[in-house]
Design a protein around this motif. Sequence first.
Motif, PDB file in Angstrom:
ATOM      1  N   GLU A 157      -2.017  12.637   1.665  1.00 26.42           N
ATOM      2  CA  GLU A 157      -1.544  11.318   1.219  1.00 26.42           C
ATOM      3  C   GLU A 157      -0.059  11.176   1.553  1.00 26.42           C
ATOM      4  OE1 GLU A 157      -3.459   8.771  -0.196  1.00 26.42           O
ATOM      5  OE2 GLU A 157      -5.071  10.119   0.456  1.00 26.42           O
ATOM      6  N   ILE A 158       0.244  11.126   2.828  1.00 24.43           N
ATOM      7  CA  ILE A 158       1.653  10.995   3.229  1.00 24.43           C
ATOM      8  C   ILE A 158       2.178   9.618   2.816  1.00 24.43           C
ATOM      9  CG2 ILE A 158       3.279  10.979   5.188  1.00 24.43           C
ATOM     10  CD1 ILE A 158       1.970  13.641   5.033  1.00 24.43           C
ATOM     11  N   PHE A 159       1.380   8.596   3.109  1.00 27.44           N
ATOM     12  CA  PHE A 159       1.827   7.226   2.842  1.00 27.44           C
ATOM     13  C   PHE A 159       1.064   6.616   1.674  1.00 27.44           C
ATOM     14  CE2 PHE A 159       2.627   7.483   7.544  1.00 27.44           C
ATOM     15  CZ  PHE A 159       4.022   7.533   7.438  1.00 27.44           C
ATOM     16  N   VAL A 160       1.796   5.873   0.865  1.00 23.19           N
ATOM     17  CA  VAL A 160       1.183   5.099  -0.214  1.00 23.19           C
ATOM     18  C   VAL A 160       0.591   3.835   0.417  1.00 23.19           C
ATOM     19  CG1 VAL A 160       1.748   3.709  -2.265  1.00 23.19           C
ATOM     20  CG2 VAL A 160       2.798   5.968  -1.946  1.00 23.19           C
ATOM     21  N   LEU A 161      -0.608   3.443  -0.011  1.00 21.30           N
ATOM     22  CA  LEU A 161      -1.189   2.194   0.524  1.00 21.30           C
ATOM     23  C   LEU A 161      -0.652   1.017  -0.294  1.00 21.30           C
ATOM     24  CD1 LEU A 161      -4.929   3.085   1.223  1.00 21.30           C
ATOM     25  CD2 LEU A 161      -2.918   3.352   2.687  1.00 21.30           C
ATOM     26  N   PRO A 162       0.115   0.146   0.333  1.00 18.54           N
ATOM     27  CA  PRO A 162       0.744  -0.942  -0.425  1.00 18.54           C
ATOM     28  C   PRO A 162      -0.241  -2.072  -0.710  1.00 18.54           C
ATOM     29  CG  PRO A 162       1.270  -1.153   1.885  1.00 18.54           C
ATOM     30  CD  PRO A 162       0.452   0.097   1.764  1.00 18.54           C
ATOM     31  N   GLN A 163       0.004  -2.765  -1.807  1.00 18.52           N
ATOM     32  CA  GLN A 163      -0.839  -3.923  -2.135  1.00 18.52           C
ATOM     33  C   GLN A 163      -0.031  -5.198  -1.975  1.00 18.52           C
ATOM     34  OE1 GLN A 163      -2.950  -3.744  -5.873  1.00 18.52           O
ATOM     35  NE2 GLN A 163      -2.859  -1.512  -5.798  1.00 18.52           N
ATOM     36  N   VAL A 164      -0.667  -6.210  -1.391  1.00 17.89           N
ATOM     37  CA  VAL A 164       0.020  -7.487  -1.236  1.00 17.89           C
ATOM     38  C   VAL A 164       0.064  -8.177  -2.597  1.00 17.89           C
ATOM     39  CG1 VAL A 164      -2.094  -8.738  -0.631  1.00 17.89           C
ATOM     40  CG2 VAL A 164       0.086  -9.574   0.187  1.00 17.89           C
ATOM     41  N   LYS A 165       1.166  -8.858  -2.870  1.00 13.76           N
ATOM     42  CA  LYS A 165       1.265  -9.562  -4.148  1.00 13.76           C
ATOM     43  C   LYS A 165       1.560 -11.029  -3.846  1.00 13.76           C
ATOM     44  CE  LYS A 165       2.813  -8.723  -8.748  1.00 13.76           C
ATOM     45  NZ  LYS A 165       1.560  -8.930  -9.396  1.00 13.76           N
ATOM     46  N   ILE A 166       0.565 -11.851  -4.098  1.00 14.19           N
ATOM     47  CA  ILE A 166       0.706 -13.282  -3.816  1.00 14.19           C
ATOM     48  C   ILE A 166       0.857 -14.006  -5.143  1.00 14.19           C
ATOM     49  CG2 ILE A 166      -0.494 -15.321  -2.878  1.00 14.19           C
ATOM     50  CD1 ILE A 166       0.012 -13.390  -0.672  1.00 14.19           C
ATOM     51  N   ASP A 167       1.826 -14.876  -5.221  1.00 12.98           N
ATOM     52  CA  ASP A 167       1.986 -15.683  -6.422  1.00 12.98           C
ATOM     53  C   ASP A 167       1.038 -16.874  -6.287  1.00 12.98           C
ATOM     54  OD1 ASP A 167       2.740 -17.322  -8.452  1.00 12.98           O
ATOM     55  OD2 ASP A 167       4.894 -17.033  -8.185  1.00 12.98           O
ATOM     56  N   GLU A 168      -0.065 -16.799  -7.036  1.00 10.58           N
ATOM     57  CA  GLU A 168      -1.120 -17.816  -6.868  1.00 10.58           C
ATOM     58  C   GLU A 168      -0.637 -19.220  -7.220  1.00 10.58           C
ATOM     59  OE1 GLU A 168      -3.789 -17.678  -5.282  1.00 10.58           O
ATOM     60  OE2 GLU A 168      -3.931 -15.501  -5.033  1.00 10.58           O
TER      61      GLU A 168
END
Length: 323
Positions: free
Chosen positions: A170-181
């Motif tokens: 797990e070298i890289f963290v998987l990022p999550q997109v954050k959309i302001d609905e």
Amino acid sequence: MSRILTGITSNNIPHLGNILGAVLPAIELSKQSDNESLFFIADLHSLISQKDASTRIESVNSVAATWLAFDFDTQKNLLYRQSRIPEVCELTWYLNCFTPYPMLANSHSFKDKSDRLSDVNSGLFTYPILMAADIILYDAEFVPVGKDQIQHLEITRDIATAFNNKYQQEIFVLPQVKIDENMMTIPGTDGQKMSKSYNNFINIFLPEKDLLKVVKTIVTDTTQLEEPKNPDTCNVFKLYKLLANDAQVAEMRGNYLKGGYGYGHAKTALYELILTKFEKPRIRYHDLMSHPDLLEKELQIGEAKARKMAQKKLKQVRNVLGF
Ligand code: ADP
Ligand code: TRP
């Protein structure tokens, strides 16, 4: 604690769409007590279209001044220039070699921009890889962006996953997109998405007279002053609604529906609302722009911290790659 990261390309002075769609939601997130935010100025990305050095420096300062004018807390968080962290370019090369060519060729943003621009350079094509490096270099967990950036986040996750799978770590963290609905696409003066590329943007930092001129260019239909008007199809009302409180919105809606209220009146009301709503940021922005030394100081503090984080991650990456 969550690590939030986002960037704004320094192509121009941030416009109302950038501020409502990106800057303010990101600052709101950064205020949540246990979040740490990394906000940066994507000046390497700006080179894709912007080749002039002095214009770039001016735009970089302008983006930095915008974050600070809206009270981004640099004690708790990081504000930095992408180009001051050279590790991001090295990581970009490594990630290039883990990115299938068709993934870039199918990017909506590339297809759209390459159809419209005269300078279709390789930087435009590989732009999502630099963006992926921007994010995963710092183990970012959440990336607040506009809807147009969702595909770039998917590409980032795909590249990071390919890398992690290859080395079974797990070298890289998987990022999550954050959309302001709640934050829809902010319309420009012509009703299309507000964008630098469409030249339909409102720069809220303009001197009053120039700001009024821009607001007056908002496209409306030909309904006469005395006639009732439909607020919901009107570009002026759409923008007003984004900034006004409920009572102000109800009052303007009433004015539209009853007639005797012209688009000129509505434009003046929008202009005045921009001035009152952004009174403090306007003052602070111009103060910072006339003191580039202050901006430089703030940026360098963020850059020293960001660089340390980047060096640590890159060491890990070089190690697994055998460099
Ligand atoms: P532009 O389209 O003017 O070139 P950018 O692509 O540099 O703007 O956008 C910077 C950030 O601002 C991104 O997170 C993007 O999603 C957001 N943004 C840009 N325009 C708008 C808009 N009209 N409405 C909402 N968010 C926007
Ligand atoms: N591509 C983004 C835009 O044009 C700017 C950007 C570059 C970015 N690198 C990023 C945004 C990393 C979020 C995370 O809006």
